[in-house]
Design a protein around this motif. Structure first.
Motif, PDB file in Angstrom:
ATOM      1  N   LEU A 201      19.742  -3.601  -3.615  1.00  0.00           N
ATOM      2  CA  LEU A 201      20.190  -4.995  -3.577  1.00  0.00           C
ATOM      3  C   LEU A 201      20.401  -5.445  -2.134  1.00  0.00           C
ATOM      4  CD1 LEU A 201      22.728  -5.045  -6.535  1.00  0.00           C
ATOM      5  CD2 LEU A 201      20.544  -6.262  -6.415  1.00  0.00           C
ATOM      6  N   TRP A 202      20.964  -4.564  -1.330  1.00  0.00           N
ATOM      7  CA  TRP A 202      21.214  -4.884   0.074  1.00  0.00           C
ATOM      8  C   TRP A 202      19.904  -5.250   0.774  1.00  0.00           C
ATOM      9  CZ3 TRP A 202      25.894  -4.672   2.852  1.00  0.00           C
ATOM     10  CH2 TRP A 202      25.761  -4.862   4.223  1.00  0.00           C
ATOM     11  N   ILE A 203      18.883  -4.458   0.541  1.00  0.00           N
ATOM     12  CA  ILE A 203      17.585  -4.707   1.180  1.00  0.00           C
ATOM     13  C   ILE A 203      17.010  -6.051   0.748  1.00  0.00           C
ATOM     14  CG2 ILE A 203      15.187  -3.898   1.280  1.00  0.00           C
ATOM     15  CD1 ILE A 203      16.407  -1.018   1.145  1.00  0.00           C
ATOM     16  N   SER A 204      17.102  -6.362  -0.531  1.00  0.00           N
ATOM     17  CA  SER A 204      16.523  -7.622  -1.008  1.00  0.00           C
ATOM     18  C   SER A 204      17.313  -8.840  -0.531  1.00  0.00           C
ATOM     19  CB  SER A 204      16.407  -7.612  -2.530  1.00  0.00           C
ATOM     20  OG  SER A 204      17.690  -7.527  -3.115  1.00  0.00           O
ATOM     21  N   TYR A 205      18.607  -8.712  -0.330  1.00  0.00           N
ATOM     22  CA  TYR A 205      19.425  -9.842   0.136  1.00  0.00           C
ATOM     23  C   TYR A 205      19.326 -10.064   1.643  1.00  0.00           C
ATOM     24  CZ  TYR A 205      22.131 -11.200  -4.003  1.00  0.00           C
ATOM     25  OH  TYR A 205      22.513 -11.709  -5.198  1.00  0.00           O
ATOM     26  N   THR A 206      18.900  -9.073   2.391  1.00  0.00           N
ATOM     27  CA  THR A 206      18.890  -9.169   3.848  1.00  0.00           C
ATOM     28  C   THR A 206      18.025 -10.313   4.344  1.00  0.00           C
ATOM     29  OG1 THR A 206      19.337  -6.823   4.034  1.00  0.00           O
ATOM     30  CG2 THR A 206      18.423  -7.888   5.973  1.00  0.00           C
ATOM     31  N   SER A 207      16.907 -10.570   3.704  1.00  0.00           N
ATOM     32  CA  SER A 207      16.036 -11.661   4.147  1.00  0.00           C
ATOM     33  C   SER A 207      16.751 -13.011   4.053  1.00  0.00           C
ATOM     34  CB  SER A 207      14.748 -11.686   3.330  1.00  0.00           C
ATOM     35  OG  SER A 207      15.052 -11.943   1.964  1.00  0.00           O
ATOM     36  N   LEU A 208      17.656 -13.166   3.100  1.00  0.00           N
ATOM     37  CA  LEU A 208      18.374 -14.425   2.963  1.00  0.00           C
ATOM     38  C   LEU A 208      19.382 -14.627   4.094  1.00  0.00           C
ATOM     39  CD1 LEU A 208      18.889 -14.289  -0.886  1.00  0.00           C
ATOM     40  CD2 LEU A 208      17.205 -15.632   0.379  1.00  0.00           C
ATOM     41  N   THR A 209      19.963 -13.551   4.593  1.00  0.00           N
ATOM     42  CA  THR A 209      20.872 -13.701   5.734  1.00  0.00           C
ATOM     43  C   THR A 209      20.092 -14.013   7.005  1.00  0.00           C
ATOM     44  OG1 THR A 209      20.892 -11.342   6.231  1.00  0.00           O
ATOM     45  CG2 THR A 209      22.570 -12.153   4.732  1.00  0.00           C
ATOM     46  N   ILE A 210      18.877 -13.503   7.097  1.00  0.00           N
ATOM     47  CA  ILE A 210      18.028 -13.831   8.243  1.00  0.00           C
ATOM     48  C   ILE A 210      17.688 -15.315   8.222  1.00  0.00           C
ATOM     49  CG2 ILE A 210      15.758 -13.426   9.281  1.00  0.00           C
ATOM     50  CD1 ILE A 210      16.069 -10.483   8.278  1.00  0.00           C
ATOM     51  N   ALA A 211      17.446 -15.856   7.038  1.00  0.00           N
ATOM     52  CA  ALA A 211      17.182 -17.291   6.912  1.00  0.00           C
ATOM     53  C   ALA A 211      18.394 -18.116   7.341  1.00  0.00           C
ATOM     54  CB  ALA A 211      16.800 -17.626   5.471  1.00  0.00           C
ATOM     55  N   ALA A 212      19.592 -17.636   7.026  1.00  0.00           N
ATOM     56  CA  ALA A 212      20.811 -18.345   7.435  1.00  0.00           C
ATOM     57  C   ALA A 212      20.958 -18.347   8.956  1.00  0.00           C
ATOM     58  CB  ALA A 212      22.031 -17.706   6.782  1.00  0.00           C
ATOM     59  N   LEU A 213      20.480 -17.319   9.613  1.00  0.00           N
ATOM     60  CA  LEU A 213      20.521 -17.288  11.077  1.00  0.00           C
ATOM     61  C   LEU A 213      19.417 -18.145  11.687  1.00  0.00           C
ATOM     62  CD1 LEU A 213      21.317 -13.572  11.916  1.00  0.00           C
ATOM     63  CD2 LEU A 213      22.735 -15.573  12.359  1.00  0.00           C
ATOM     64  N   ALA A 214      18.288 -18.222  11.008  1.00  0.00           N
ATOM     65  CA  ALA A 214      17.166 -19.007  11.523  1.00  0.00           C
ATOM     66  C   ALA A 214      17.482 -20.498  11.508  1.00  0.00           C
ATOM     67  CB  ALA A 214      15.914 -18.720  10.710  1.00  0.00           C
ATOM     68  N   ILE A 215      18.137 -20.958  10.457  1.00  0.00           N
ATOM     69  CA  ILE A 215      18.513 -22.376  10.357  1.00  0.00           C
ATOM     70  C   ILE A 215      19.985 -22.470   9.939  1.00  0.00           C
ATOM     71  CG2 ILE A 215      16.288 -23.504   9.987  1.00  0.00           C
ATOM     72  CD1 ILE A 215      16.693 -23.105   7.003  1.00  0.00           C
ATOM     73  N   PRO A 216      20.906 -22.150  10.861  1.00  0.00           N
ATOM     74  CA  PRO A 216      22.330 -22.097  10.502  1.00  0.00           C
ATOM     75  C   PRO A 216      22.927 -23.481  10.261  1.00  0.00           C
ATOM     76  CG  PRO A 216      22.073 -21.779  12.850  1.00  0.00           C
ATOM     77  CD  PRO A 216      20.687 -21.837  12.266  1.00  0.00           C
ATOM     78  N   ASP A 217      23.770 -23.570   9.258  1.00  0.00           N
ATOM     79  CA  ASP A 217      24.551 -24.776   9.004  1.00  0.00           C
ATOM     80  C   ASP A 217      25.996 -24.429   9.336  1.00  0.00           C
ATOM     81  OD1 ASP A 217      25.774 -27.068   8.182  1.00  0.00           O
ATOM     82  OD2 ASP A 217      25.428 -26.761   6.054  1.00  0.00           O
ATOM     83  N   THR A 218      26.411 -24.814  10.516  1.00  0.00           N
ATOM     84  CA  THR A 218      27.751 -24.472  10.986  1.00  0.00           C
ATOM     85  C   THR A 218      28.699 -25.658  10.926  1.00  0.00           C
ATOM     86  OG1 THR A 218      27.104 -24.946  13.264  1.00  0.00           O
ATOM     87  CG2 THR A 218      26.852 -22.672  12.508  1.00  0.00           C
ATOM     88  N   SER A 219      28.305 -26.709  10.227  1.00  0.00           N
ATOM     89  CA  SER A 219      29.097 -27.934  10.215  1.00  0.00           C
ATOM     90  C   SER A 219      30.448 -27.779   9.519  1.00  0.00           C
ATOM     91  CB  SER A 219      28.299 -29.057   9.553  1.00  0.00           C
ATOM     92  OG  SER A 219      27.938 -28.686   8.241  1.00  0.00           O
ATOM     93  N   ASP A 220      30.600 -26.806   8.652  1.00  0.00           N
ATOM     94  CA  ASP A 220      31.885 -26.643   7.960  1.00  0.00           C
ATOM     95  C   ASP A 220      32.741 -25.523   8.554  1.00  0.00           C
ATOM     96  OD1 ASP A 220      30.258 -24.589   7.027  1.00  0.00           O
ATOM     97  OD2 ASP A 220      31.229 -24.540   5.073  1.00  0.00           O
ATOM     98  N   LEU A 221      32.354 -25.008   9.712  1.00  0.00           N
ATOM     99  CA  LEU A 221      33.103 -23.928  10.360  1.00  0.00           C
ATOM    100  C   LEU A 221      34.121 -24.549  11.313  1.00  0.00           C
ATOM    101  CD1 LEU A 221      30.115 -21.538  11.144  1.00  0.00           C
ATOM    102  CD2 LEU A 221      31.543 -21.642   9.089  1.00  0.00           C
TER     103      LEU A 221
END
Length: 162
Positions: A129-149
């Protein structure tokens, strides 16, 4: 029945929640419907496929070879606690963001590190599961939405935890 008299202005929303309003394309009813459908399909697939997964046995000495070393368990503990802190002290509803893939990865890391008597088989599934989810975290870094931080040090935490 419609409630046209209840108006919520952006200025009345909590900090961090204002920029998220523009991303609410689906109605809450649609979210519930889609969540129910996908969860039902997932559970049906899981009940069919789980018995067919190969079984991985523990070492003869009883140790789980997939249990992370101490320093990785410390990192998992730290980031899991920070995740819970940031999600529970943010705007109302931010705790639900734990269901996002990057946060699910830290939950999996915490389970892999600290769940007592976790079998090698279950550990192997968590790693897959970790391996399959990793690509989604890479996408979050590629186009980060930091507006609610908006909390202190939340922005650097966002990039470090991904």
């Amino acid at each position: 029945e419609r409630d046209d008299t209840s108006v919520v202005f952006c200025r009345d929303l909590d900090d961090g929640k204002r920029p998220m309003v523009g991303t609410w394309y689906l109605t809450p009813e649609r979210h519930v419907l889609e969540w129910t459908f996908t969860t039902t399909v997932f559970l049906l697939l899981l009940s069919v496929l789980y018995p067919k997964l190969p079984k991985y046995k523990a070492n003869p000495n009883g140790e789980n070879p997939l249990r992370p070393p101490t320093w990785l368990r410390a990192i998992a503990f730290l980031f899991f606690c920070l995740m819970i802190m940031y999600k529970s002290t943010g705007y109302s509803g931010k705790l639900l963001m734990i269901a996002m893939p990057c946060n699910v990865l830290w939950c999996l890391a915490f389970a892999l590190s600290f769940y007592p008597n976790l079998s090698t088989h279950a550990s192997h599934i968590i790693c897959q599961l970790w391996i399959s989810y990793t690509s989604l975290t890479i996408a979050a870094l590629a186009i980060p939405d930091t507006s609610d931080l908006v909390l202190p040090f939340e922005l650097p935490y966002f990039f470090i935890m991904h």
